[in-house]
Write a protein that holds these residues in place. Structure first.
Motif, PDB file in Angstrom:
ATOM      1  N   GLY A   1     -26.038  -8.566  64.637  1.00 35.45           N
ATOM      2  CA  GLY A   1     -25.243  -8.918  65.940  1.00 35.45           C
ATOM      3  C   GLY A   1     -25.684 -10.406  66.387  1.00 35.45           C
ATOM      4  O   GLY A   1     -24.945 -11.031  66.825  1.00 35.45           O
ATOM      5  N   ASN A   2     -26.734 -11.183  65.776  1.00 36.21           N
ATOM      6  CA  ASN A   2     -27.140 -12.369  66.125  1.00 36.21           C
ATOM      7  C   ASN A   2     -27.417 -13.258  65.097  1.00 36.21           C
ATOM      8  O   ASN A   2     -27.755 -14.393  65.373  1.00 36.21           O
ATOM      9  N   VAL A   3     -27.263 -13.008  63.867  1.00 36.05           N
ATOM     10  CA  VAL A   3     -27.356 -14.017  62.657  1.00 36.05           C
ATOM     11  C   VAL A   3     -26.055 -14.118  61.945  1.00 36.05           C
ATOM     12  O   VAL A   3     -25.453 -12.956  61.389  1.00 36.05           O
TER      13      VAL A   3
ATOM     14  N   LEU B   1     -39.762  -5.274  52.084  1.00 40.24           N
ATOM     15  CA  LEU B   1     -40.280  -4.056  52.866  1.00 40.24           C
ATOM     16  C   LEU B   1     -41.313  -4.462  53.740  1.00 40.24           C
ATOM     17  O   LEU B   1     -42.325  -5.264  53.197  1.00 40.24           O
ATOM     18  N   PRO B   2     -41.329  -4.325  54.979  1.00 40.45           N
ATOM     19  CA  PRO B   2     -42.448  -4.808  55.863  1.00 40.45           C
ATOM     20  C   PRO B   2     -43.552  -4.125  55.751  1.00 40.45           C
ATOM     21  O   PRO B   2     -43.784  -3.188  55.792  1.00 40.45           O
ATOM     22  N   VAL B   3     -44.701  -5.014  56.274  1.00 41.49           N
ATOM     23  CA  VAL B   3     -45.775  -4.271  57.263  1.00 41.49           C
ATOM     24  C   VAL B   3     -45.726  -4.136  58.476  1.00 41.49           C
ATOM     25  O   VAL B   3     -44.859  -5.351  59.106  1.00 41.49           O
ATOM     26  N   VAL B   4     -45.591  -2.968  58.986  1.00 38.65           N
ATOM     27  CA  VAL B   4     -45.117  -2.754  60.388  1.00 38.65           C
ATOM     28  C   VAL B   4     -46.309  -2.757  61.322  1.00 38.65           C
ATOM     29  O   VAL B   4     -47.066  -1.699  61.129  1.00 38.65           O
TER      30      VAL B   4
ATOM     31  N   LYS C   1     -30.127  -9.030  53.542  1.00 43.69           N
ATOM     32  CA  LYS C   1     -31.116  -9.801  54.239  1.00 43.69           C
ATOM     33  C   LYS C   1     -31.605  -8.689  55.386  1.00 43.69           C
ATOM     34  O   LYS C   1     -32.626  -9.163  55.954  1.00 43.69           O
ATOM     35  N   VAL C   2     -30.906  -7.576  55.326  1.00 44.99           N
ATOM     36  CA  VAL C   2     -31.473  -6.369  56.637  1.00 44.99           C
ATOM     37  C   VAL C   2     -32.670  -5.771  55.705  1.00 44.99           C
ATOM     38  O   VAL C   2     -32.776  -5.658  54.187  1.00 44.99           O
TER      39      VAL C   2
ATOM     40  N   LEU D   1     -33.910  -3.182  64.410  1.00 44.97           N
ATOM     41  CA  LEU D   1     -34.095  -4.734  64.339  1.00 44.97           C
ATOM     42  C   LEU D   1     -32.904  -4.776  63.463  1.00 44.97           C
ATOM     43  O   LEU D   1     -32.362  -6.232  63.612  1.00 44.97           O
ATOM     44  N   ASN D   2     -32.377  -4.124  62.619  1.00 48.30           N
ATOM     45  CA  ASN D   2     -31.168  -4.286  61.761  1.00 48.30           C
ATOM     46  C   ASN D   2     -29.871  -4.458  62.716  1.00 48.30           C
ATOM     47  O   ASN D   2     -29.098  -5.397  62.323  1.00 48.30           O
TER      48      ASN D   2
END
Length: 122
Positions: A50-52, A97-100, A59-60, A44-45
């Motif tokens: 590469g796209n933002v 920190l995400p919920v994955v 922000k990562v 994801l990072n």
């Protein structure tokens, strides 16, 4: 529902080290799950960087290792309705920190939204 590493009680929204129904520790999170989360965050990072444009390092998603895993089993027609994963600590939310979530087996559709209106979810 099966909990790994810690027990979560959906009625009280309380995490605990022991399961109250048999006073035992839930099984640990398999190494393969840790590896899958690590790879997902890395991928994801790489994609985001590469796209933002104009992205700053804050922000990562930082490297992390899950401390609880809740495994839900669904029949072919099973589903989970609109809900919020809101039991995370303020500290983890501020760190980003995400919920994955992973679907293993059949495919699954995950909808995300900022409101409780299901028709506004993406």
């Amino acid at each position: 529902m099966m909990c790994l590493s810690k027990h979560w009680d959906p009625e009280s929204s309380i995490y605990s080290e022991l399961r109250p129904f048999d006073n035992s520790r839930p099984p640990g999170i398999p190494n393969e799950f840790h590896d899958t989360v690590e790879k997902a965050i890395h991928d994801l990072n790489v994609f985001v960087r590469g796209n933002v444009s104009g992205l700053n390092e804050g922000k990562v998603i930082p490297n992390m290792s899950p401390d609880i895993c809740i495994v839900n089993f669904y029949s072919e027609t099973g589903r989970i309705g609109l809900h919020q994963d809101k039991d995370e600590s303020e500290k983890s939310i501020k760190k980003g920190l995400p919920v994955v979530s992973f679907s293993i087996g059949n495919s699954a559709e995950f909808n995300y939204g900022e409101t409780q209106a299901e028709d506004e979810a993406k």
